[in-house]
Design a protein around this motif. Structure first.
Motif, PDB file in Angstrom:
ATOM      1  N   VAL A 255      -1.992  10.980  17.693  1.00  0.00           N
ATOM      2  CA  VAL A 255      -2.304   9.734  16.993  1.00  0.00           C
ATOM      3  C   VAL A 255      -3.189   8.868  17.881  1.00  0.00           C
ATOM      4  O   VAL A 255      -2.750   8.394  18.932  1.00  0.00           O
ATOM      5  N   ILE A 256      -4.425   8.670  17.441  1.00  0.00           N
ATOM      6  CA  ILE A 256      -5.387   7.854  18.175  1.00  0.00           C
ATOM      7  C   ILE A 256      -5.579   6.545  17.422  1.00  0.00           C
ATOM      8  O   ILE A 256      -5.827   6.543  16.216  1.00  0.00           O
ATOM      9  N   PHE A 257      -5.470   5.428  18.139  1.00  0.00           N
ATOM     10  CA  PHE A 257      -5.731   4.138  17.521  1.00  0.00           C
ATOM     11  C   PHE A 257      -7.215   3.792  17.636  1.00  0.00           C
ATOM     12  O   PHE A 257      -7.817   3.907  18.708  1.00  0.00           O
ATOM     13  N   THR A 258      -7.799   3.375  16.519  1.00  0.00           N
ATOM     14  CA  THR A 258      -9.187   2.933  16.452  1.00  0.00           C
ATOM     15  C   THR A 258      -9.186   1.541  15.826  1.00  0.00           C
ATOM     16  O   THR A 258      -8.121   0.976  15.577  1.00  0.00           O
TER      17      THR A 258
ATOM     18  N   LEU B 296      -6.831   7.734  13.785  1.00  0.00           N
ATOM     19  CA  LEU B 296      -7.343   9.092  13.635  1.00  0.00           C
ATOM     20  C   LEU B 296      -6.265  10.035  14.125  1.00  0.00           C
ATOM     21  O   LEU B 296      -5.845   9.959  15.289  1.00  0.00           O
ATOM     22  N   TRP B 297      -5.797  10.900  13.232  1.00  0.00           N
ATOM     23  CA  TRP B 297      -4.912  11.990  13.650  1.00  0.00           C
ATOM     24  C   TRP B 297      -5.762  13.248  13.800  1.00  0.00           C
ATOM     25  O   TRP B 297      -6.635  13.526  12.962  1.00  0.00           O
ATOM     26  N   GLY B 298      -5.515  13.981  14.882  1.00  0.00           N
ATOM     27  CA  GLY B 298      -6.202  15.250  15.079  1.00  0.00           C
ATOM     28  C   GLY B 298      -5.260  16.281  15.668  1.00  0.00           C
ATOM     29  O   GLY B 298      -4.308  15.941  16.380  1.00  0.00           O
ATOM     30  N   ARG B 299      -5.511  17.542  15.365  1.00  0.00           N
ATOM     31  CA  ARG B 299      -4.688  18.605  15.932  1.00  0.00           C
ATOM     32  C   ARG B 299      -4.818  18.602  17.445  1.00  0.00           C
ATOM     33  O   ARG B 299      -5.909  18.486  18.000  1.00  0.00           O
ATOM     34  N   GLN B 300      -3.683  18.764  18.120  1.00  0.00           N
ATOM     35  CA  GLN B 300      -3.622  18.621  19.575  1.00  0.00           C
ATOM     36  C   GLN B 300      -4.639  19.496  20.298  1.00  0.00           C
ATOM     37  O   GLN B 300      -5.347  19.036  21.198  1.00  0.00           O
TER      38      GLN B 300
ATOM     39  N   PRO C 294      -1.749   4.263   2.091  1.00  0.00           N
ATOM     40  CA  PRO C 294      -0.955   3.128   1.605  1.00  0.00           C
ATOM     41  C   PRO C 294      -0.132   3.424   0.364  1.00  0.00           C
ATOM     42  O   PRO C 294       0.775   2.654   0.034  1.00  0.00           O
ATOM     43  N   HIS C 295      -0.421   4.539  -0.320  1.00  0.00           N
ATOM     44  CA  HIS C 295       0.064   4.700  -1.690  1.00  0.00           C
ATOM     45  C   HIS C 295       0.937   5.925  -1.947  1.00  0.00           C
ATOM     46  O   HIS C 295       1.548   6.012  -3.005  1.00  0.00           O
ATOM     47  N   MET C 296       0.960   6.869  -1.035  1.00  0.00           N
ATOM     48  CA  MET C 296       1.694   8.097  -1.283  1.00  0.00           C
ATOM     49  C   MET C 296       2.201   8.673   0.037  1.00  0.00           C
ATOM     50  O   MET C 296       1.793   8.240   1.114  1.00  0.00           O
ATOM     51  N   VAL C 297       3.075   9.642  -0.057  1.00  0.00           N
ATOM     52  CA  VAL C 297       3.539  10.330   1.142  1.00  0.00           C
ATOM     53  C   VAL C 297       2.351  11.059   1.769  1.00  0.00           C
ATOM     54  O   VAL C 297       1.660  11.837   1.098  1.00  0.00           O
ATOM     55  N   LEU C 298       2.095  10.788   3.051  1.00  0.00           N
ATOM     56  CA  LEU C 298       0.992  11.427   3.765  1.00  0.00           C
ATOM     57  C   LEU C 298       1.596  12.293   4.867  1.00  0.00           C
ATOM     58  O   LEU C 298       2.058  11.791   5.879  1.00  0.00           O
ATOM     59  N   ASP C 299       1.576  13.600   4.652  1.00  0.00           N
ATOM     60  CA  ASP C 299       2.158  14.563   5.584  1.00  0.00           C
ATOM     61  C   ASP C 299       1.022  15.416   6.144  1.00  0.00           C
ATOM     62  O   ASP C 299       0.513  16.310   5.469  1.00  0.00           O
ATOM     63  N   VAL C 300       0.636  15.145   7.390  1.00  0.00           N
ATOM     64  CA  VAL C 300      -0.531  15.837   7.939  1.00  0.00           C
ATOM     65  C   VAL C 300      -0.260  17.325   8.150  1.00  0.00           C
ATOM     66  O   VAL C 300      -1.191  18.147   8.097  1.00  0.00           O
TER      67      VAL C 300
ATOM     68  N   GLU D  75       2.981   1.457  22.335  1.00  0.00           N
ATOM     69  CA  GLU D  75       3.288   2.880  22.227  1.00  0.00           C
ATOM     70  C   GLU D  75       4.379   3.140  21.189  1.00  0.00           C
ATOM     71  O   GLU D  75       4.427   4.207  20.578  1.00  0.00           O
ATOM     72  N   GLY D  76       5.244   2.143  20.993  1.00  0.00           N
ATOM     73  CA  GLY D  76       6.237   2.270  19.927  1.00  0.00           C
ATOM     74  C   GLY D  76       5.593   2.336  18.558  1.00  0.00           C
ATOM     75  O   GLY D  76       6.069   3.048  17.660  1.00  0.00           O
ATOM     76  N   ALA D  77       4.491   1.587  18.392  1.00  0.00           N
ATOM     77  CA  ALA D  77       3.758   1.656  17.127  1.00  0.00           C
ATOM     78  C   ALA D  77       3.180   3.048  16.925  1.00  0.00           C
ATOM     79  O   ALA D  77       3.141   3.568  15.800  1.00  0.00           O
ATOM     80  N   ARG D  78       2.738   3.694  18.002  1.00  0.00           N
ATOM     81  CA  ARG D  78       2.220   5.059  17.894  1.00  0.00           C
ATOM     82  C   ARG D  78       3.327   5.998  17.415  1.00  0.00           C
ATOM     83  O   ARG D  78       3.097   6.890  16.586  1.00  0.00           O
ATOM     84  N   ASP D  79       4.531   5.818  17.957  1.00  0.00           N
ATOM     85  CA  ASP D  79       5.664   6.633  17.515  1.00  0.00           C
ATOM     86  C   ASP D  79       5.925   6.449  16.021  1.00  0.00           C
ATOM     87  O   ASP D  79       6.200   7.419  15.296  1.00  0.00           O
ATOM     88  N   LYS D  80       5.849   5.205  15.558  1.00  0.00           N
ATOM     89  CA  LYS D  80       6.116   4.917  14.150  1.00  0.00           C
ATOM     90  C   LYS D  80       5.073   5.562  13.250  1.00  0.00           C
ATOM     91  O   LYS D  80       5.400   6.145  12.202  1.00  0.00           O
ATOM     92  N   VAL D  81       3.800   5.466  13.638  1.00  0.00           N
ATOM     93  CA  VAL D  81       2.743   6.064  12.836  1.00  0.00           C
ATOM     94  C   VAL D  81       2.881   7.584  12.811  1.00  0.00           C
ATOM     95  O   VAL D  81       2.729   8.220  11.764  1.00  0.00           O
ATOM     96  N   ALA D  82       3.204   8.167  13.971  1.00  0.00           N
ATOM     97  CA  ALA D  82       3.377   9.627  14.036  1.00  0.00           C
ATOM     98  C   ALA D  82       4.479  10.087  13.090  1.00  0.00           C
ATOM     99  O   ALA D  82       4.316  11.095  12.380  1.00  0.00           O
ATOM    100  N   ALA D  83       5.577   9.355  13.063  1.00  0.00           N
ATOM    101  CA  ALA D  83       6.673   9.712  12.162  1.00  0.00           C
ATOM    102  C   ALA D  83       6.260   9.504  10.703  1.00  0.00           C
ATOM    103  O   ALA D  83       6.610  10.304   9.829  1.00  0.00           O
ATOM    104  N   PHE D  84       5.514   8.443  10.438  1.00  0.00           N
ATOM    105  CA  PHE D  84       5.094   8.098   9.076  1.00  0.00           C
ATOM    106  C   PHE D  84       4.237   9.197   8.453  1.00  0.00           C
ATOM    107  O   PHE D  84       4.328   9.465   7.255  1.00  0.00           O
ATOM    108  N   ILE D  85       3.390   9.839   9.269  1.00  0.00           N
ATOM    109  CA  ILE D  85       2.498  10.880   8.744  1.00  0.00           C
ATOM    110  C   ILE D  85       2.993  12.282   9.095  1.00  0.00           C
ATOM    111  O   ILE D  85       2.296  13.265   8.849  1.00  0.00           O
ATOM    112  N   ASN D  86       4.192  12.370   9.668  1.00  0.00           N
ATOM    113  CA  ASN D  86       4.796  13.654  10.054  1.00  0.00           C
ATOM    114  C   ASN D  86       3.898  14.430  11.024  1.00  0.00           C
ATOM    115  O   ASN D  86       3.687  15.647  10.870  1.00  0.00           O
ATOM    116  N   ALA D  87       3.368  13.736  12.015  1.00  0.00           N
ATOM    117  CA  ALA D  87       2.550  14.396  13.034  1.00  0.00           C
ATOM    118  C   ALA D  87       3.439  15.231  13.949  1.00  0.00           C
ATOM    119  O   ALA D  87       4.527  14.795  14.336  1.00  0.00           O
ATOM    120  N   PRO D  88       3.009  16.429  14.337  1.00  0.00           N
ATOM    121  CA  PRO D  88       3.804  17.243  15.253  1.00  0.00           C
ATOM    122  C   PRO D  88       4.021  16.585  16.609  1.00  0.00           C
ATOM    123  O   PRO D  88       5.027  16.815  17.258  1.00  0.00           O
TER     124      PRO D  88
END
Length: 418
Positions: A94-97, A246-250, A216-222, A76-89
């Motif tokens: 954040v769904i892991f596939t 997969l990020w999706g709107r809540q 992998p290459h640029m700032v990704l702000d969802v 779940e900590g990895a989910r937090d990191k990914v959410a912050a990385f893509i600026n998810a609300p």
């Protein structure tokens, strides 16, 4: 040694990647230019994977013993990191596939099973583009075949850009979903997201973005993208294989039905019916890719420590230099944009009438690793009337010297085939 503005300290960065010291073919040092297929992994990610298996390995969410609690916290900590990385609300978006392909298939199947107002059926249209990876073509073809929805797409201009001249005819009031790549995996084209999303929003269509070659290459702000779904994969961004996002709107994730059924995605189960857990767990049936998620979290930490804006600047400088050098090679034709403007760090080309597989084989004998084929983007090759291309793709550890090695290698190819 060629000096370019904006380059990272690649000498220091390359020390983090053990494989880049690999020698092949009688002592030739690997020149790795196949990053669009998969990136190499830094020690920080390899160490995180080893530490998980050596110290914390257990299933998640289900045990009360210390190992299970540690594994759950890491996952779940990895989910937090990914959410912050893509600026998810929200982290719950954040769904892991297992990869981006599964993420895109998940969206297509959710919409195929959904009720109104999201349902895709014979009265609706699906819009994609001619430059998509097969993973963003085939799921929509399957959905169209199952539901009777009409599949439409944007074409490609001669210089490798999307042809949006007929955007109002392609995206109409009947359009339910527009799915397109942010960065082409074969041509490197960066697509005009704002223009496409603005038109989709005008007609009330959902938007899904394949960000596999962007994350992998640029700032990704969802939030800045304003899409409804964003898919990407871990193995192209210094993470392990077997993990995607997969990020999706809540509100969409709350309303749309699950695709896979099984453990962990349920709230209650009886022999007559089941109710489902809230997102993201509603879409993560069964034992998830735990170690892979931990590795992806470590990759996010690594990339963030360098800075995605710095990585983007480095790759732009390398790409600009590579375009210039490649255009010096006789008989070489770049497939896609022939400048570094609005393009990523991927360059596909043909070399006279030499088949790309022959080009790749001769380059490999010199220790240069490139990709050859249609790169899971066969419609692009058909559009340009070619069977395949040679593709060189760069990353944060790529250097001008590797570009020079590629150009020298291509001269060797030309001489070899005379």
């Amino acid at each position: 040694m060629t000096q370019l503005p904006g380059l990272l300290d690649t000498e220091a960065i390359r020390k983090d990647f053990p494989l880049l010291d690999r020698q092949v073919h009688d002592g030739k040092k690997v020149v790795y230019l196949d990053n669009a297929a998969t990136s190499q992994k830094p020690r920080q990610v390899l160490d995180a994977l080893n530490a998980y298996y050596e110290r914390h390995n257990a299933n998640v969410h289900r045990g009360v013993h210390v190992l299970a609690e540690e594994a759950t916290a890491l996952y779940e900590g990895a989910r937090d990191k990914v959410a912050a990385f893509i600026n998810a609300p929200s982290r719950d978006e954040v769904i892991f596939t297992k990869n981006a392909s599964e993420s895109l298939n998940l969206v297509a199947n959710m919409l195929g099973w959904a009720e109104e107002p999201y349902r895709v059926d014979r009265e609706t249209e699906i819009v994609i583009t001619e430059m998509e990876h097969h993973s963003n073509i085939v799921p929509w073809q399957l959905l169209s075949q199952r539901t009777g929805a009409k599949l439409k797409w944007f074409g490609i201009t001669d210089d490798g850009r999307l042809d949006l001249s007929n955007i109002e005819e392609i995206i109409t009031e009947q359009t339910k979903i527009v799915s397109f790549t942010l960065v082409s995996n074969i041509m490197g084209t960066i697509n005009p997201v704002e223009t496409i999303i603005r038109r989709a929003q005008e007609v009330g269509a959902l938007v899904c973005i394949d960000a596999s070659q962007a994350a992998p290459h640029m700032v990704l702000d969802v939030q800045a993208l304003q899409a409804d779904f964003v898919a990407f994969t871990g193995h192209k961004m210094c993470g392990p294989t077997g993990i995607g996002v997969l990020w999706g709107r809540q509100e969409l994730l709350e309303d749309l039905p699950p695709f896979l059924g099984g453990g962990e995605m349920i709230e209650t189960v009886s022999m007559h019916s089941s109710t489902y857990a809230p997102a993201p767990h509603k879409f993560e049936a069964g034992t998830p890719p735990i170690a892979q998620a931990v590795g992806l979290g470590a990759a996010v930490d690594y990339l963030s420590s360098i800075g995605m804006d710095h990585i983007a600047a480095h790759e732009h400088a390398i790409t600009e230099y590579a375009v210039k050098r490649l255009l010096e090679v006789p008989d070489l034709r770049i497939i896609g944009p022939s400048t570094a403007e609005d393009r990523g760090a991927t360059l596909s080309f043909t070399l006279g009438d030499i088949h790309p597989h022959d080009v790749g084989q001769v380059l490999d004998e010199q220790g240069i690793a490139v990709r050859v084929g249609h790169h899971c983007a066969r419609p692009v090759c058909l559009r340009f009337g070619i069977p395949a291309t040679t593709r060189a793709s760069f990353y944060l550890y790529s250097t001008p010297a590797e570009v020079d090695a590629l150009v020298e290698g291509l001269e060797h190819v030309r001489n070899f085939f005379g």
